[in-house]
Design a protein around this motif. Structure first.
Motif, PDB file in Angstrom:
ATOM      1  N   GLY A 230     -78.455  60.344  65.970  1.00 22.75           N
ATOM      2  CA  GLY A 230     -77.888  59.009  65.830  1.00 22.75           C
ATOM      3  C   GLY A 230     -77.059  58.915  64.556  1.00 22.75           C
ATOM      4  O   GLY A 230     -77.590  58.680  63.483  1.00 22.75           O
TER       5      GLY A 230
ATOM      6  N   ASP B 185     -79.263  65.171  62.897  1.00 23.94           N
ATOM      7  CA  ASP B 185     -79.770  63.919  63.468  1.00 23.94           C
ATOM      8  C   ASP B 185     -78.813  63.497  64.584  1.00 23.94           C
ATOM      9  O   ASP B 185     -77.596  63.646  64.442  1.00 23.94           O
ATOM     10  CB  ASP B 185     -79.816  62.865  62.362  1.00 23.94           C
ATOM     11  CG  ASP B 185     -80.188  61.495  62.903  1.00 23.94           C
ATOM     12  OD1 ASP B 185     -81.073  61.414  63.764  1.00 23.94           O
ATOM     13  OD2 ASP B 185     -79.576  60.499  62.463  1.00 23.94           O
TER      14      ASP B 185
ATOM     15  N   GLU C 194     -77.668  63.537  58.374  1.00 23.56           N
ATOM     16  CA  GLU C 194     -78.565  62.393  58.616  1.00 23.56           C
ATOM     17  C   GLU C 194     -77.954  61.188  57.920  1.00 23.56           C
ATOM     18  O   GLU C 194     -77.630  61.242  56.739  1.00 23.56           O
ATOM     19  CB  GLU C 194     -79.962  62.725  58.038  1.00 23.56           C
ATOM     20  CG  GLU C 194     -80.910  61.564  57.883  1.00 23.56           C
ATOM     21  CD  GLU C 194     -81.290  60.916  59.206  1.00 23.56           C
ATOM     22  OE1 GLU C 194     -81.994  61.558  59.989  1.00 23.56           O
ATOM     23  OE2 GLU C 194     -80.863  59.752  59.449  1.00 23.56           O
ATOM     24  N   ASP C 195     -77.783  60.096  58.674  1.00 23.11           N
ATOM     25  CA  ASP C 195     -77.110  58.944  58.074  1.00 23.11           C
ATOM     26  C   ASP C 195     -78.051  58.034  57.288  1.00 23.11           C
ATOM     27  O   ASP C 195     -77.600  57.280  56.440  1.00 23.11           O
ATOM     28  CB  ASP C 195     -76.370  58.126  59.149  1.00 23.11           C
ATOM     29  CG  ASP C 195     -77.323  57.571  60.193  1.00 23.11           C
ATOM     30  OD1 ASP C 195     -78.231  58.323  60.604  1.00 23.11           O
ATOM     31  OD2 ASP C 195     -77.172  56.407  60.585  1.00 23.11           O
TER      32      ASP C 195
ATOM     33  N   LYS D  25     -88.875  63.285  65.855  1.00 25.31           N
ATOM     34  CA  LYS D  25     -89.148  62.346  64.763  1.00 25.31           C
ATOM     35  C   LYS D  25     -90.373  61.497  65.094  1.00 25.31           C
ATOM     36  O   LYS D  25     -90.568  61.176  66.260  1.00 25.31           O
ATOM     37  CB  LYS D  25     -87.956  61.408  64.577  1.00 25.31           C
ATOM     38  CG  LYS D  25     -86.748  62.055  63.959  1.00 25.31           C
ATOM     39  CD  LYS D  25     -85.656  60.993  63.857  1.00 25.31           C
ATOM     40  CE  LYS D  25     -84.537  61.441  62.947  1.00 25.31           C
ATOM     41  NZ  LYS D  25     -83.534  60.362  62.776  1.00 25.31           N
TER      42      LYS D  25
HETATM   43 CA    CA Z   1     -79.640  58.325  62.342  1.00 23.18          CA
END
Ligand code: CA
Length: 226
Positions: free
Chosen positions: A54, A52, A8-9, A101
């Motif tokens: 993205g 995640d 997850e960024d 989410k």
């Molecule tokens: Ca993300």
């Protein structure tokens, strides 16, 4: 307790999820980029991955495909969109489940535990034989009339679940709950998509079924045609 790898960024989300899962008793590793995560997952061989979609350096689905070429680790995809196309795309790429989410650490923990229970639930019964189909539950291999059939993870899970209940009608609700570990609802196309892939690989069609018989609006029945 499991070792969980979070990809997850968003640092804030990452830290929140990590601390929630640690609180629930898991050992957590986390990374914010796809390439670092791929390396980390290969090196640390976690029990399960939360991914995640993205990410800054690579689309999460591309990471999933790369990961699938080297690892069978169960993967739960965190997606912002609850639409069929997106879900089919992540399942096709090899995800074992998804979570929409926003979700809480408690929800994620519950989803991970359900998935891990299923992964670990293969009993001592290892070979299922129905007609010309032979399913090795431990090696996760399938042969049809003596020829190997290459299935993706969900196709295999679906076939194994249906073949274990040969002659019984298995409802769509049950397939969602037992194979996808998801409540029955929005992603209605998921089962149809996987059934059609499975049929093609077993050399049959919905119009001329041999093993896989669909009962419209009810479910699916696996039949011994011999
Ligand atoms: Ca993300």
């Amino acid at each position: 307790m499991a070792s969980v790898y979070i990809v997850e960024d968003d640092q804030q989300i990452r830290e929140l999820l990590a601390s929630a899962l640690e609180h629930a008793g898991h050992i957590v590793s986390a990374e914010g980029t796809a390439m670092a995560a791929l390396q980390g997952i290969v090196d640390t061989t976690p029990d399960i991955v939360v991914l995640d979609l993205g990410l800054p350096d690579l689309d999460g689905v591309d990471l999933l495909r790369m990961l699938r070429s080297v690892s069978d680790v169960p993967v739960v995809v965190a997606t912002a969109r609850d639409d069929d196309r997106e879900i089919v795309r992540v399942l096709e790429a090899g995800a074992d489940g998804y979570i929409v989410k926003p979700f809480s650490g408690v929800e994620l923990d519950a989803r991970l535990r359900a998935l891990l229970r299923r992964v670990e639930s293969v009993g001592p019964e290892r070979l299922l034989v129905v007609g010309g189909i032979e399913i090795d539950l431990r090696a996760r291999t399938v042969a049809l009339d003596g020829e190997d059939v290459v299935l993706n993870r969900k196709e295999f899970d679906l076939l194994a679940h249906l073949a274990a209940k040969v002659g019984e009608v298995v409802t769509r609700q049950e397939l969602f709950a037992e194979v996808w570990r998801q409540p029955y609802g929005g992603a209605d196309k998921t089962i149809d998509v996987h059934l059609s892939w499975l049929r093609r690989k077993l050399g049959e069609t919905a119009v001329e079924p041999r093993y896989l018989h669909t009962l419209r609006g009810v479910g699916v029945k696996f039949v011994d045609p011999t």
